[in-house]
Scaffold this active site. Sequence first.
Site, short mmCIF file in Angstrom:
data_model
loop_
_atom_site.label_atom_id
_atom_site.label_comp_id
_atom_site.label_asym_id
_atom_site.label_seq_id
_atom_site.Cartn_x
_atom_site.Cartn_y
_atom_site.Cartn_z
N SER A 13 0.85 -0.92 -0.15
CA SER A 13 -0.01 -0.44 -0.18
C SER A 13 0.93 0.89 0.02
O SER A 13 0.68 2.47 -0.59
CB SER A 13 -0.66 0.05 1.17
OG SER A 13 -0.69 0.09 2.31
N MET A 90 10.36 -6.67 4.26
CA MET A 90 10.94 -7.20 5.34
C MET A 90 11.59 -7.81 5.79
O MET A 90 12.22 -8.96 6.82
CB MET A 90 9.54 -8.46 5.97
CG MET A 90 8.01 -7.42 6.06
SD MET A 90 8.15 -5.31 6.44
CE MET A 90 7.80 -6.28 8.26
N ARG A 91 12.69 -7.40 5.10
CA ARG A 91 14.12 -8.20 5.39
C ARG A 91 15.46 -7.30 5.57
O ARG A 91 15.39 -5.90 5.74
CB ARG A 91 14.68 -8.82 4.24
CG ARG A 91 14.48 -10.27 3.49
CD ARG A 91 14.78 -10.91 2.99
NE ARG A 91 16.60 -11.47 2.64
CZ ARG A 91 16.63 -12.31 2.35
NH1 ARG A 91 15.69 -13.60 2.45
NH2 ARG A 91 17.93 -12.57 2.41
N LEU A 93 18.51 -5.86 5.50
CA LEU A 93 19.61 -5.62 4.60
C LEU A 93 21.08 -5.69 5.20
O LEU A 93 21.68 -5.42 6.68
CB LEU A 93 19.73 -4.31 4.28
CG LEU A 93 17.89 -4.07 3.72
CD1 LEU A 93 17.88 -2.57 3.30
CD2 LEU A 93 18.40 -4.54 1.91
N ASN A 107 13.65 4.51 4.24
CA ASN A 107 12.29 3.39 4.32
C ASN A 107 11.45 3.84 5.77
O ASN A 107 11.44 5.21 6.09
CB ASN A 107 13.43 2.28 5.82
CG ASN A 107 12.18 0.82 6.21
OD1 ASN A 107 12.17 0.51 5.38
ND2 ASN A 107 12.27 1.33 7.70
N HIS A 109 8.73 3.07 8.74
CA HIS A 109 9.00 2.48 10.08
C HIS A 109 7.72 2.73 10.87
O HIS A 109 7.49 4.16 10.67
CB HIS A 109 10.02 2.04 10.20
CG HIS A 109 10.28 1.72 11.78
ND1 HIS A 109 10.28 -0.01 11.71
CD2 HIS A 109 9.97 1.93 13.74
CE1 HIS A 109 10.19 -0.50 12.94
NE2 HIS A 109 9.78 0.04 13.68
N GLU A 143 23.03 0.78 10.67
CA GLU A 143 22.21 0.31 11.72
C GLU A 143 20.38 -0.05 12.17
O GLU A 143 19.64 1.58 11.54
CB GLU A 143 22.85 0.76 13.22
CG GLU A 143 22.15 0.78 15.26
CD GLU A 143 22.68 1.47 15.91
OE1 GLU A 143 21.38 1.32 16.91
OE2 GLU A 143 23.04 2.63 15.32
N ASP A 145 16.78 0.41 11.41
CA ASP A 145 15.90 1.25 12.11
C ASP A 145 16.39 2.64 12.89
O ASP A 145 15.37 3.10 13.56
CB ASP A 145 14.61 0.77 12.58
CG ASP A 145 13.85 0.24 12.63
OD1 ASP A 145 13.88 -0.31 10.92
OD2 ASP A 145 13.70 -1.34 12.66
N GLU A 174 1.31 7.13 7.56
CA GLU A 174 2.35 6.09 6.69
C GLU A 174 1.86 7.26 4.46
O GLU A 174 3.10 7.38 4.05
CB GLU A 174 2.90 5.27 6.52
CG GLU A 174 2.93 4.50 8.06
CD GLU A 174 2.94 2.79 7.82
OE1 GLU A 174 3.46 2.25 7.27
OE2 GLU A 174 2.81 2.22 8.67
C1 GAR Z 1 3.44 -0.66 6.37
O1 GAR Z 1 2.99 -0.24 7.98
C2 GAR Z 1 5.52 -0.67 6.63
O2 GAR Z 1 5.88 0.67 7.41
C3 GAR Z 1 5.55 -1.78 7.82
O3 GAR Z 1 4.86 -2.92 7.14
C4 GAR Z 1 4.06 -2.67 6.09
C5 GAR Z 1 4.06 -2.39 4.90
O4 GAR Z 1 2.59 -1.73 4.12
N1 GAR Z 1 6.88 -2.02 8.04
C6 GAR Z 1 8.29 -2.10 8.31
O5 GAR Z 1 7.52 -3.32 9.32
C7 GAR Z 1 9.56 -2.33 7.81
N2 GAR Z 1 10.09 -2.43 8.98
P1 GAR Z 1 2.29 -1.71 2.97
O6 GAR Z 1 2.67 -3.20 2.54
O7 GAR Z 1 0.87 -2.34 2.73
O8 GAR Z 1 3.37 -0.27 1.96
#
Ligand code: GAR
Length: 217
Positions: A13, A90-91, A93, A107, A109, A143, A145, A174
């Site tokens: 999204s 979600m990996r 790096l 990124n 977060h 490091e 986040d 977001e």
């Molecule tokens: C979002 O809330 C983003 O902030 C989070 O994953 C979701 C992805 O939603 N990211 C993390 O947690 C990164 N560590 P989306 O696929 O709908 O954009």
Amino acid sequence: MKNIVVLISGRGSNMISIAQACLSQCWPARIAAVISNRPQAAGLAAARALGLPVEVEDSAGRTDREAYDADLARRIDAHSPDLVLLAGYMRILTPAFVDRFAGRLLNIHPSLLPSFPGLDTHRRALEAGVKVHGATVHLVTAELDSGPILAQAAVPVMPGDDEDALSARVLEAEHAIYPMAVRWMIDERVEVRGRTVRLRDPGPGETGLLLPRSERA
Ligand code: GAR
């Protein structure tokens, strides 16, 4: 035209919100590729529906993180990216990957960093009893986040919130701050000094802080 590569793992999204802002606001940029590490990511179909080029670098079974990230980096480099955006990627790096794209790797977060780095941010925010939660767009450094912060959005934690309600409220925020911060990068308005980010020629309200609707001037 600047080239943007977006990395996703799931729903996508945030990728959609950036793609839509790029098109509707006629950014001097294009999304050159949306790359997922998961072939089944729902965001791939969403990207295709928007006419964006999609690719998969499947991470299943790829335990050698250095080798995987090198393959991913080669795929990204093929698009001569000015910006590489993690959008629900979600990996974790490797330092070599982060170094390669340093200064052009962003990124989003789902927390107000430096609170709640890592996973399960909404559950942890509820458990901690915080009254304000939110999201952060930051430059990626080695490091986890903790890179320089470009923008943050604050949302209230309401009595009776569960993880779903809170995450939906944060996600909406977001979608407001990620495209905004990406646009600043595209327009080369971002100056980084140590951990601090300064925006060149900020307009009214361009503070990098988005408050809940009820708190806005
Ligand atoms: C979002 O809330 C983003 O902030 C989070 O994953 C979701 C992805 O939603 N990211 C993390 O947690 C990164 N560590 P989306 O696929 O709908 O954009």
